[in-house]
Design a protein around this motif. Structure first.
Motif, PDB file in Angstrom:
ATOM      1  N   ALA A  59       0.691 -24.758   1.897  1.00 30.56           N
ATOM      2  CA  ALA A  59       0.503 -26.583   2.606  1.00 30.56           C
ATOM      3  C   ALA A  59      -0.208 -27.560   2.095  1.00 30.56           C
ATOM      4  N   GLU A  60      -1.514 -27.639   1.189  1.00 30.51           N
ATOM      5  CA  GLU A  60      -1.092 -28.610   0.481  1.00 30.51           C
ATOM      6  C   GLU A  60      -0.178 -29.354  -0.081  1.00 30.51           C
ATOM      7  N   GLU A  61       0.248 -28.564  -1.165  1.00 31.39           N
ATOM      8  CA  GLU A  61       1.292 -29.083  -1.942  1.00 31.39           C
ATOM      9  C   GLU A  61       1.850 -29.556  -1.345  1.00 31.39           C
ATOM     10  N   PHE A  62       2.452 -28.738  -0.534  1.00 30.16           N
ATOM     11  CA  PHE A  62       3.697 -28.758   0.636  1.00 30.16           C
ATOM     12  C   PHE A  62       4.093 -29.939   1.783  1.00 30.16           C
ATOM     13  N   LEU A  63       2.839 -30.898   2.022  1.00 31.69           N
ATOM     14  CA  LEU A  63       2.447 -31.643   3.155  1.00 31.69           C
ATOM     15  C   LEU A  63       1.708 -32.764   1.891  1.00 31.69           C
ATOM     16  N   PRO A  64       3.260 -33.905   2.268  1.00 30.87           N
ATOM     17  CA  PRO A  64       2.716 -35.228   1.368  1.00 30.87           C
ATOM     18  C   PRO A  64       1.530 -35.483   1.860  1.00 30.87           C
ATOM     19  N   TYR A  65       1.105 -36.074   0.539  1.00 29.78           N
ATOM     20  CA  TYR A  65       0.188 -37.278   0.161  1.00 29.78           C
ATOM     21  C   TYR A  65      -1.374 -36.055   0.219  1.00 29.78           C
ATOM     22  N   ILE A  66      -1.161 -34.597   0.337  1.00 29.07           N
ATOM     23  CA  ILE A  66      -2.890 -34.328   0.180  1.00 29.07           C
ATOM     24  C   ILE A  66      -3.234 -33.669  -0.653  1.00 29.07           C
ATOM     25  N   ASP A  67      -2.275 -33.826  -1.711  1.00 23.20           N
ATOM     26  CA  ASP A  67      -1.796 -33.079  -2.818  1.00 23.20           C
ATOM     27  C   ASP A  67      -2.897 -32.918  -3.960  1.00 23.20           C
ATOM     28  N   PHE A  68      -4.477 -33.958  -3.820  1.00 27.01           N
ATOM     29  CA  PHE A  68      -5.093 -34.468  -4.433  1.00 27.01           C
ATOM     30  C   PHE A  68      -6.491 -33.232  -4.394  1.00 27.01           C
TER      31      PHE A  68
END
Length: 86
Positions: A59-68
């Motif tokens: 989910a963290e990689e798939f959803l935009p802007y939260i992959d930090f």
């Protein structure tokens, strides 16, 4: 073995964060990359931690802007520093 997982976790987190270096194209690359960290998390950590971590990592990689968020590194810290050994 613990530090091997830490190294791999940092490497996987760094790969996930590479998308920030390419504006607009990077978010598309996250969609391609997202299933792999979910799978890798389930392989690195067995049981409940692996399943929950895999879902969160995907989910963290798939959803935009939260992959930090360094999901692999945080999972390592939880597993080796906070989780009580049975």
């Amino acid at each position: 073995m613990a530090y091997k997982k830490l190294f791999l976790g940092i490497l996987f987190d760094a790969i996930g964060m590479l998308s920030f270096s390419i504006p607009f194209v990077g978010e598309f690359s996250d969609v391609v990359w997202a299933p792999l960290p979910g799978f890798l998390m389930t392989r690195m950590y067995k049981g409940k931690l692996g399943r929950i971590g895999g879902i969160i990592s995907f989910a963290e990689e798939f959803l935009p802007y939260i992959d930090f968020i360094p999901t692999f590194t945080l999972s390592w810290i939880y597993y080796y520093k906070f989780k009580k050994k049975d």
